[in-house]
Design an enzyme around this catalytic site. Structure first.
Site, short mmCIF file in Angstrom:
data_model
loop_
_atom_site.label_atom_id
_atom_site.label_comp_id
_atom_site.label_asym_id
_atom_site.label_seq_id
_atom_site.Cartn_x
_atom_site.Cartn_y
_atom_site.Cartn_z
N ASN A 298 0.87 -1.18 0.00
CA ASN A 298 0.00 0.00 0.00
C ASN A 298 0.91 1.23 0.00
O ASN A 298 1.53 1.54 1.01
CB ASN A 298 -0.88 -0.04 1.27
CG ASN A 298 -1.66 1.23 1.48
OD1 ASN A 298 -1.75 2.09 0.60
ND2 ASN A 298 -2.26 1.36 2.66
N TRP A 299 0.97 1.89 -1.13
CA TRP A 299 1.88 3.04 -1.24
C TRP A 299 1.33 4.30 -0.59
O TRP A 299 2.02 5.30 -0.48
CB TRP A 299 2.21 3.30 -2.71
CG TRP A 299 3.32 2.43 -3.23
CD1 TRP A 299 3.78 1.26 -2.67
CD2 TRP A 299 4.15 2.67 -4.37
NE1 TRP A 299 4.82 0.75 -3.41
CE2 TRP A 299 5.06 1.60 -4.46
CE3 TRP A 299 4.18 3.67 -5.34
CZ2 TRP A 299 6.03 1.51 -5.48
CZ3 TRP A 299 5.13 3.59 -6.36
CH2 TRP A 299 6.05 2.52 -6.42
N LYS A 300 0.06 4.27 -0.21
CA LYS A 300 -0.57 5.45 0.39
C LYS A 300 -0.36 6.68 -0.51
O LYS A 300 -0.30 6.52 -1.73
CB LYS A 300 -0.05 5.66 1.82
CG LYS A 300 -0.15 4.36 2.64
CD LYS A 300 0.12 4.54 4.10
CE LYS A 300 -0.05 3.21 4.81
NZ LYS A 300 0.14 3.30 6.26
N HIS B 164 -9.30 1.22 5.14
CA HIS B 164 -8.02 1.38 5.82
C HIS B 164 -8.21 2.34 6.99
O HIS B 164 -8.99 3.30 6.90
CB HIS B 164 -6.97 1.93 4.84
CG HIS B 164 -5.59 1.92 5.44
ND1 HIS B 164 -5.17 2.89 6.31
CD2 HIS B 164 -4.57 1.05 5.31
CE1 HIS B 164 -3.92 2.61 6.69
NE2 HIS B 164 -3.55 1.49 6.09
N GLU C 257 -6.55 4.71 8.07
CA GLU C 257 -6.32 6.14 7.79
C GLU C 257 -7.57 6.78 7.19
O GLU C 257 -7.86 7.94 7.44
CB GLU C 257 -5.08 6.29 6.89
CG GLU C 257 -3.81 6.07 7.71
CD GLU C 257 -2.65 5.50 6.93
OE1 GLU C 257 -2.66 5.53 5.69
OE2 GLU C 257 -1.71 5.01 7.59
N GLU D 221 -4.97 -4.95 10.83
CA GLU D 221 -3.98 -3.91 10.99
C GLU D 221 -4.21 -3.15 12.30
O GLU D 221 -5.02 -2.21 12.33
CB GLU D 221 -4.06 -2.93 9.82
CG GLU D 221 -3.81 -3.57 8.47
CD GLU D 221 -3.22 -2.58 7.49
OE1 GLU D 221 -2.13 -2.85 6.99
OE2 GLU D 221 -3.83 -1.53 7.25
N GLY E 221 2.98 2.15 10.72
CA GLY E 221 3.96 3.23 10.55
C GLY E 221 4.77 3.53 11.81
O GLY E 221 5.45 4.55 11.88
N SER F 64 3.81 -2.24 10.14
CA SER F 64 5.26 -2.31 10.35
C SER F 64 5.88 -3.65 9.92
O SER F 64 6.83 -4.13 10.54
CB SER F 64 5.61 -2.01 11.81
OG SER F 64 5.24 -0.67 12.12
N GLY G 135 2.97 -1.13 4.18
CA GLY G 135 3.00 0.28 3.84
C GLY G 135 4.42 0.70 3.47
O GLY G 135 4.91 0.45 2.37
N GLY G 136 5.09 1.32 4.42
CA GLY G 136 6.41 1.91 4.18
C GLY G 136 7.40 1.01 3.43
O GLY G 136 8.06 1.46 2.48
P1 PGA Z 1 3.18 0.25 7.53
O1 PGA Z 1 1.68 0.47 7.01
O2 PGA Z 1 3.69 -1.02 6.93
O3 PGA Z 1 3.93 1.46 7.04
O4 PGA Z 1 3.12 0.17 9.03
C1 PGA Z 1 0.79 -0.61 6.88
C2 PGA Z 1 -0.53 -0.15 6.36
O5 PGA Z 1 -1.02 0.92 6.76
O6 PGA Z 1 -1.15 -0.85 5.52
#
Ligand code: PGA
Length: 256
Positions: A12-14, A99, A101, A169, A175, A214, A235-236
């Site tokens: 997930n590149w956000k 998600h 966010e 999640e 993050g 993470s 994510g990251g």
């Molecule tokens: P992260 O994000 O790997 O940067 O913790 C995961 C996500 O929000 O899907």
């Protein structure tokens, strides 16, 4: 892992990535072409601006490309939104929905998430539905209640193992570099598996359950080895092809 369930490693590149980042997608598309692609699926969800070019780059690769959200309507006066049909039109195959966010930033409710999932299914997309507790909820021992409520509210009754993926999640792990212990992930995933089995029968017993929060090359093997963990939502660490491919490759040594 769940026996008979094909793992999925999803990125997930956000709100990250410009045309320059397409070189990472190209490297990932090339990197997932080995024998492991017979056993493990790989997906990158870039921002919508890169969707069409990314699918073109991945045409000759098993890498799938998806989106990070969609509206529940097929078209209309919804400034700034994109529809599931538009994602399918760009050859996207998946869409991340609910998600945390989006649940937090835009107050998306379980009901809204369910409408979006139904729109995704109608467009032929696979929905990746995210659920997870806040740190306060965790401290209050409410994790399983939250997971039950979110799954109950966000997953439509006709969801199948083919068109739906659930991602656990925990918000406090996203993050932050902090992850739950494998034992805690195991408890959450076993609970979700049991709930899904009860509600959806054999479809629920084989619906993919991803862990997200993470995930990195250094902890991926341990987390992906947990029972009922059928892959990761990253994510990251998905922004760099080398990290994404290192996580994908942990399945080289794991057998379902
Ligand atoms: P992260 O994000 O790997 O940067 O913790 C995961 C996500 O929000 O899907």
């Amino acid at each position: 892992m769940t026996p008979e369930v094909r793992p999925l490693i999803a990125g997930n590149w956000k709100m990250n990535g410009t045309r320059q980042s397409l070189s990472e997608i190209k490297m990932i598309a090339e990197g997932v072409q080995g024998p492991l692609s017979d056993k493990v699926d790989a997906l990158i969800c870039p921002p919508a601006t890169l969707l069409y070019v990314a699918t073109a780059l991945a045409t000759d690769s098993p890498l799938m490309i998806g989106a990070q959200d969609c509206h529940f309507a097929t078209a209309g006066a919804h400034t700034g939104d994109i529809s599931a049909d538009m994602i399918a039109d760009c050859f996207g195959t998946h869409v991340i929905l609910g998600h945390s966010e989006r649940r937090t930033d835009y107050r998306e409710s379980d009901h809204l998430v369910k409408l979006k999932v139904q729109a995704a299914h109608a467009a032929g997309l696979t929905a990746i539905i995210c659920v997870g507790e806040t740190s306060d909820e965790r401290d209050g021992y409410q994790t399983l209640d939250v997971l039950m409520r979110q799954m109950e509210g966000s997953i439509p009754p006709d969801a199948t193992a083919a068109n739906t993926v659930i991602a656990y999640e925990p918000l406090w792990a996203i993050g932050t570099g902090v992850t739950p212990t494998p034992a805690d992930v195991g408890v959450a995933h076993a609970f979700m598996r049991a709930e899904l089995g009860q509600k959806f029968g054999s479809e629920g017993r084989t619906m993919r359950l991803l862990y997200g929060g993470s995930v990195k090359p250094a902890n991926a093997r341990e987390l992906m080895s947990v029972a009922n963990v059928d892959g990761a939502l990253i994510g990251g660490a998905s922004l760099k092809a080398s990290d994404f491919l290192a996580i994908y490759s942990v399945y080289d040594g794991l057998t379902a």
